[in-house]
Design a protein around this motif. Structure first.
Motif, mmCIF file in Angstrom:
data_model
loop_
_atom_site.group_PDB
_atom_site.id
_atom_site.type_symbol
_atom_site.label_atom_id
_atom_site.label_comp_id
_atom_site.label_asym_id
_atom_site.label_seq_id
_atom_site.Cartn_x
_atom_site.Cartn_y
_atom_site.Cartn_z
ATOM 1 N N LYS A 425 0.860 -1.188 0.000
ATOM 2 C CA LYS A 425 0.000 0.000 0.000
ATOM 3 C C LYS A 425 0.892 1.232 0.000
ATOM 4 O O LYS A 425 1.728 1.394 0.899
ATOM 5 N N GLU A 426 0.747 2.050 -1.016
ATOM 6 C CA GLU A 426 1.550 3.276 -1.101
ATOM 7 C C GLU A 426 0.594 4.428 -1.364
ATOM 8 O O GLU A 426 -0.043 4.473 -2.415
ATOM 9 N N GLY A 427 0.460 5.320 -0.363
ATOM 10 C CA GLY A 427 -0.568 6.351 -0.456
ATOM 11 C C GLY A 427 -1.911 5.650 -0.517
ATOM 12 O O GLY A 427 -2.224 4.815 0.327
ATOM 13 N N SER A 428 -2.673 5.947 -1.563
ATOM 14 C CA SER A 428 -3.981 5.292 -1.670
ATOM 15 C C SER A 428 -3.933 4.150 -2.681
ATOM 16 O O SER A 428 -4.947 3.552 -3.014
ATOM 17 N N SER A 429 -2.725 3.838 -3.157
ATOM 18 C CA SER A 429 -2.595 2.831 -4.206
ATOM 19 C C SER A 429 -2.205 1.468 -3.626
ATOM 20 O O SER A 429 -1.349 1.380 -2.748
ATOM 21 N N SER A 430 -2.840 0.412 -4.109
ATOM 22 C CA SER A 430 -2.545 -0.957 -3.651
ATOM 23 C C SER A 430 -1.940 -1.734 -4.812
ATOM 24 O O SER A 430 -2.635 -2.074 -5.771
ATOM 25 N N ARG A 431 -0.656 -1.994 -4.719
ATOM 26 C CA ARG A 431 0.087 -2.592 -5.817
ATOM 27 C C ARG A 431 0.382 -4.057 -5.501
ATOM 28 O O ARG A 431 0.811 -4.384 -4.400
ATOM 29 N N LEU A 432 0.140 -4.920 -6.468
ATOM 30 C CA LEU A 432 0.477 -6.337 -6.298
ATOM 31 C C LEU A 432 1.960 -6.539 -6.583
ATOM 32 O O LEU A 432 2.471 -6.036 -7.592
ATOM 33 N N GLY A 450 14.391 -9.285 1.115
ATOM 34 C CA GLY A 450 13.718 -9.653 -0.125
ATOM 35 C C GLY A 450 13.871 -8.634 -1.234
ATOM 36 O O GLY A 450 14.261 -7.486 -1.007
ATOM 37 N N THR A 451 13.553 -9.100 -2.414
ATOM 38 C CA THR A 451 13.696 -8.302 -3.623
ATOM 39 C C THR A 451 12.385 -8.405 -4.393
ATOM 40 O O THR A 451 11.857 -9.511 -4.551
ATOM 41 N N ILE A 452 11.865 -7.280 -4.848
ATOM 42 C CA ILE A 452 10.647 -7.343 -5.680
ATOM 43 C C ILE A 452 11.035 -7.956 -7.020
ATOM 44 O O ILE A 452 11.829 -7.395 -7.767
ATOM 45 N N ALA A 453 10.494 -9.144 -7.277
ATOM 46 C CA ALA A 453 10.834 -9.857 -8.504
ATOM 47 C C ALA A 453 9.843 -9.546 -9.612
ATOM 48 O O ALA A 453 10.152 -9.753 -10.780
ATOM 49 N N ALA A 454 8.654 -9.110 -9.238
ATOM 50 C CA ALA A 454 7.653 -8.769 -10.247
ATOM 51 C C ALA A 454 6.614 -7.848 -9.624
ATOM 52 O O ALA A 454 6.307 -7.956 -8.441
ATOM 53 N N THR A 455 6.110 -6.946 -10.427
ATOM 54 C CA THR A 455 5.043 -6.055 -9.984
ATOM 55 C C THR A 455 3.815 -6.331 -10.840
ATOM 56 O O THR A 455 3.925 -6.445 -12.063
ATOM 57 N N GLY A 456 2.687 -6.473 -10.180
ATOM 58 C CA GLY A 456 1.439 -6.726 -10.885
ATOM 59 C C GLY A 456 0.643 -5.451 -11.007
ATOM 60 O O GLY A 456 1.158 -4.351 -10.776
ATOM 61 N N PRO A 457 -0.613 -5.584 -11.329
ATOM 62 C CA PRO A 457 -1.443 -4.391 -11.474
ATOM 63 C C PRO A 457 -1.723 -3.723 -10.124
ATOM 64 O O PRO A 457 -1.535 -4.320 -9.077
ATOM 65 N N THR A 458 -2.153 -2.509 -10.193
ATOM 66 C CA THR A 458 -2.640 -1.803 -9.021
ATOM 67 C C THR A 458 -4.125 -2.144 -8.880
ATOM 68 O O THR A 458 -4.853 -2.141 -9.880
ATOM 69 N N LEU A 459 -4.557 -2.460 -7.684
ATOM 70 C CA LEU A 459 -5.958 -2.834 -7.489
ATOM 71 C C LEU A 459 -6.850 -1.612 -7.710
ATOM 72 O O LEU A 459 -6.453 -0.480 -7.394
ATOM 73 N N THR A 464 -11.990 -4.586 -2.402
ATOM 74 C CA THR A 464 -11.976 -5.178 -1.059
ATOM 75 C C THR A 464 -11.222 -6.496 -1.045
ATOM 76 O O THR A 464 -10.167 -6.603 -0.451
ATOM 77 N N ASP A 465 -11.767 -7.501 -1.774
ATOM 78 C CA ASP A 465 -11.180 -8.824 -1.628
ATOM 79 C C ASP A 465 -10.194 -9.153 -2.743
ATOM 80 O O ASP A 465 -10.442 -8.890 -3.924
ATOM 81 N N VAL A 466 -9.091 -9.743 -2.338
ATOM 82 C CA VAL A 466 -8.130 -10.277 -3.290
ATOM 83 C C VAL A 466 -7.785 -11.686 -2.825
ATOM 84 O O VAL A 466 -7.792 -11.971 -1.623
ATOM 85 N N TRP A 467 -7.601 -12.583 -3.796
ATOM 86 C CA TRP A 467 -7.236 -13.970 -3.486
ATOM 87 C C TRP A 467 -5.757 -14.152 -3.821
ATOM 88 O O TRP A 467 -5.351 -13.861 -4.962
ATOM 89 N N LEU A 468 -4.986 -14.586 -2.861
ATOM 90 C CA LEU A 468 -3.556 -14.798 -3.071
ATOM 91 C C LEU A 468 -3.253 -16.273 -2.884
ATOM 92 O O LEU A 468 -3.647 -16.878 -1.878
ATOM 93 N N ARG A 469 -2.593 -16.836 -3.867
ATOM 94 C CA ARG A 469 -2.347 -18.291 -3.859
ATOM 95 C C ARG A 469 -0.860 -18.597 -3.937
ATOM 96 O O ARG A 469 -0.141 -17.998 -4.745
ATOM 97 N N VAL A 470 -0.457 -19.543 -3.090
ATOM 98 C CA VAL A 470 0.909 -20.068 -3.118
ATOM 99 C C VAL A 470 0.801 -21.525 -3.533
ATOM 100 O O VAL A 470 0.090 -22.301 -2.879
ATOM 101 N N SER A 491 -5.950 -13.374 -7.746
ATOM 102 C CA SER A 491 -7.240 -13.286 -8.423
ATOM 103 C C SER A 491 -8.037 -12.170 -7.766
ATOM 104 O O SER A 491 -7.899 -11.913 -6.565
ATOM 105 N N THR A 492 -8.838 -11.491 -8.546
ATOM 106 C CA THR A 492 -9.717 -10.473 -7.958
ATOM 107 C C THR A 492 -11.175 -10.941 -7.934
ATOM 108 O O THR A 492 -12.048 -10.208 -7.478
#
Ligand SMILES: *[C@@H]1O[C@H](CO)[C@@H](O)[C@H](O)[C@H]1NC(C)=O
Ligand SMILES: *[C@@H]1O[C@H](CO)[C@@H](O)[C@H](O)[C@H]1NC(C)=O
Ligand SMILES: *[C@@H]1O[C@H](CO)[C@@H](O)[C@H](O)[C@H]1NC(C)=O
Length: 542
Positions: A425-432, A450-459, A464-470, A491-492
């Protein structure tokens, strides 16, 4: 020890997968045979016993809290966690994960012991933690009168004994005398007071010519036995007519092959008899990256009082006849937890003791940020769940709408070399983001946050809900050297999952002892006050 990370070259894929239906049966069937491992999860240093129709299993948990889970089974094959013997790690303040330099990684609960005493209807747990022995007990269980079923687990600290019963095995004799076998190489037996609060006497009973440890003590047909491991390949049996010896020694198993490839040899186990007097030895295999997993095989008793393992093709069988035929069953280890109970299920353990003021159950697990840090290894209130092998994924549905600027939340593949998918969460932005290369040094200080290996979309704003899978492949690679891979997905809508970042190669080293786990976390980097709610967790094999 050198920790290396490989497998960072995985393709940057953006695949779509469809979530599988939940609740598919994952219990071993009531067919005539069972398949090893009996539970493909990290449950090391086991102590297995039986009360009436119910088998109980205790395992070690290091700095995870609560500690020392108690699992239950009716058939010695299908198991479910029902309690923890150590409700909170109250051994020292570092178990609260106070800071980057005040943590307890790899300390805490090592090989310990769980036994039931019928005369006072009480379960006892005993273990040495950093030089002292702690006794926890759960009285008025109801188990003796109810065929092994417990009405009420109520664990509390009973005694602290100012001496280390290293790798101890607790044993109640027929006359209720309390014994503990313990020690490394020089195996000792202590008699404890009847209230299990102090030592009456202790003496050396057997000196190994090589390292032996992991004692379990029994009485079968009038003989006293101490089972010990010669790590990490063998199990020895010591036998005597008296608890204090003299003991004779024989080898039960030594480097016998099977039952699973690229894993170690079954060792450091114990024995248990069924109601109809069939006996089993259960040991664990070093099965990294997944940890240490239990395998079982029948034993027979010779007329000379020595046990022998029933082998298949001169090795440890992959399958054996089902130990107990029963219609009683336990819940499957896979499926969905929507946190609708009044307490967290015993599938869950926190990384160190949680800050109980910063989480609660309320239509899910609400995790308020509990630490300001950029280091996941120093953040409090990370909630972990064992991975079921050989391949499974864990999916967290998380409400991220109340995260605050600087907060980091996500789903991790947690160990000393770790990775995660999460929300920054950066300011009002939620970045994957997908982050890898988190690691600890060999002294368990943080090597890399850790190192950011990839950046996804901003929600989308207002999401509200996001699904995170390992998705983790913990197929043993302990002696094989292959690097098993984990991938991270989001997944959103809970149906369409996108992979984010490269596959992450897991470490197969043993020194951290605990295997990889699924985990969910939420920590601040700027200020406390934000929160997430974990609405559900689904674990499925793939
Ligand atoms: C649990 O044990 C405590 C003492 O340690 C006792 O006060 C309490 O009543 C017990 N609770 C139940 C539900 O038995
Ligand atoms: C949560 O799970 C329980 C047990 O599976 C189920 O009865 C209940 O309907 C579920 N609740 C929600 C909100 O999904
Ligand atoms: C991983 O972290 C270590 C220690 O901070 C660093 O030296 C290394 O460059 C990092 N590797 C990657 C791939 O980011």
């Amino acid at each position: 020890m050198h920790i290396s990370i490989s497998g960072l070259l995985g393709a940057w894929l953006a695949l779509t997968a469809v979530a599988k239906p939940v609740g598919e049966p994952e219990l071993q069937s009531r067919a005539t045979d069972f398949t090893n491992p009996i539970l493909w999860q990290d449950h090391p240093d086991l102590d297995v016993s039986r009360v009436g129709d119910v088998f109980y299993y205790s395992s070690s948990t290091f700095a995870f809290s609560p500690g020392a889970p108690v699992l239950k089974s009716y058939d010695l094959v299908n198991w479910t966690p029902v309690s923890h013997s150590v409700p909170r790690l109250d051994f020292a303040s570092k178990y609260n994960l106070n800071s980057a330099t005040d943590r307890a990684y790899v300390k805490g609960i090592w090989a310990s012991s769980l036994q039931y005493r019928k005369s006072d209807d009480t379960f006892y747990w005993i273990g040495c933690i950093e030089g002292k022995t702690y006794v926890y007990s759960s009285p008025n269980s109801g188990a003796g009168a109810n065929n092994g079923e417990v009405n009420n687990w109520n664990w509390s600290l009973r005694a602290t004994i100012n001496k280390c019963y290293y790798d101890c095995g607790l044993f109640f004799d027929d006359d209720n005398t309390v014994y503990v076998a313990y020690g490394n190489t020089d195996i000792q037996v202590a008699q404890l007071s009847n209230d299990v609060k102090s030592e009456v006497r202790s003496q050396s009973v057997y000196k190994g010519s090589v390292t032996i440890e992991g004692s379990r003590m029994y009485k079968v047909n009038g003989n006293y036995y101490i089972f010990v491991t010669r790590p990490a390949n063998e199990e020895w049996v010591l036998k005597s007519k008296s608890p204090f010896g003299p003991y004779e020694q024989k080898v039960l198993v030594a480097s016998i092959s099977g039952p699973i490839s690229n894993a170690g040899y079954a060792h450091q186990g114990g024995i248990v008899g069924t109601k109809d007097n069939k006996w089993y030895y259960i040991g664990f295999l070093d099965a990294y990256p997944g940890g240490r997993i239990p395998v079982s095989a029948p034993i027979t008793w010779g007329s000379d009082g020595w046990p022998s393992l029933v082998k298949v093709n001169n090795g440890w069988g992959l399958t054996y006849p089902m130990p107990v035929s029963t219609s009683k069953t336990v819940p499957a280890p896979v499926g969905t937890d929507n946190f609708s109970s009044s307490a967290l299920s015993h599938e869950w353990e926190w990384n160190h003791n949680p800050d109980t003021t910063k989480w609660k159950l309320t239509n899910g697990v609400q995790l308020q940020t509990a630490t300001i840090t950029n280091d996941l290894f120093t953040a409090r209130n990370t909630l972990t769940h064992r991975i079921i092998g050989p391949k499974s994924h864990g999916t967290f549905r998380i409400d991220v709408s109340k995260m605050q600027d600087g907060d980091r939340a996500g789903a991790a593949l947690f160990r000393d070399v770790a990775a995660y998918i999460g929300i920054y969460k950066e300011g009002s932005s939620s970045r994957l983001v997908m982050v890898n290369n988190l690691s600890l040094n060999s002294d368990w200080s943080t090597k890399s946050t850790g190192t950011i290996a990839a950046t996804g979309p901003t929600l989308a704003s207002g999401a509200t809900d996001v699904w995170l899978r390992v998705q983790a492949d913990i197929t043993p690679a302990f002696s094989g050297g292959a690097t098993r891979q984990t991938t991270f997905w989001y997944s959103t809508d809970g149906n369409n999952f996108q992979q984010l970042g490269p596959a992450f190669g897991m470490t197969n080293t043993w020194q951290f002892f605990t295997g990889y786990r699924f985990a969910v976390f939420n920590h601040a980097t700027k200020a406390l006050g934000g929160q997430i709610t974990v609405k559900s967790f689904t674990m499925q094999k793939y």
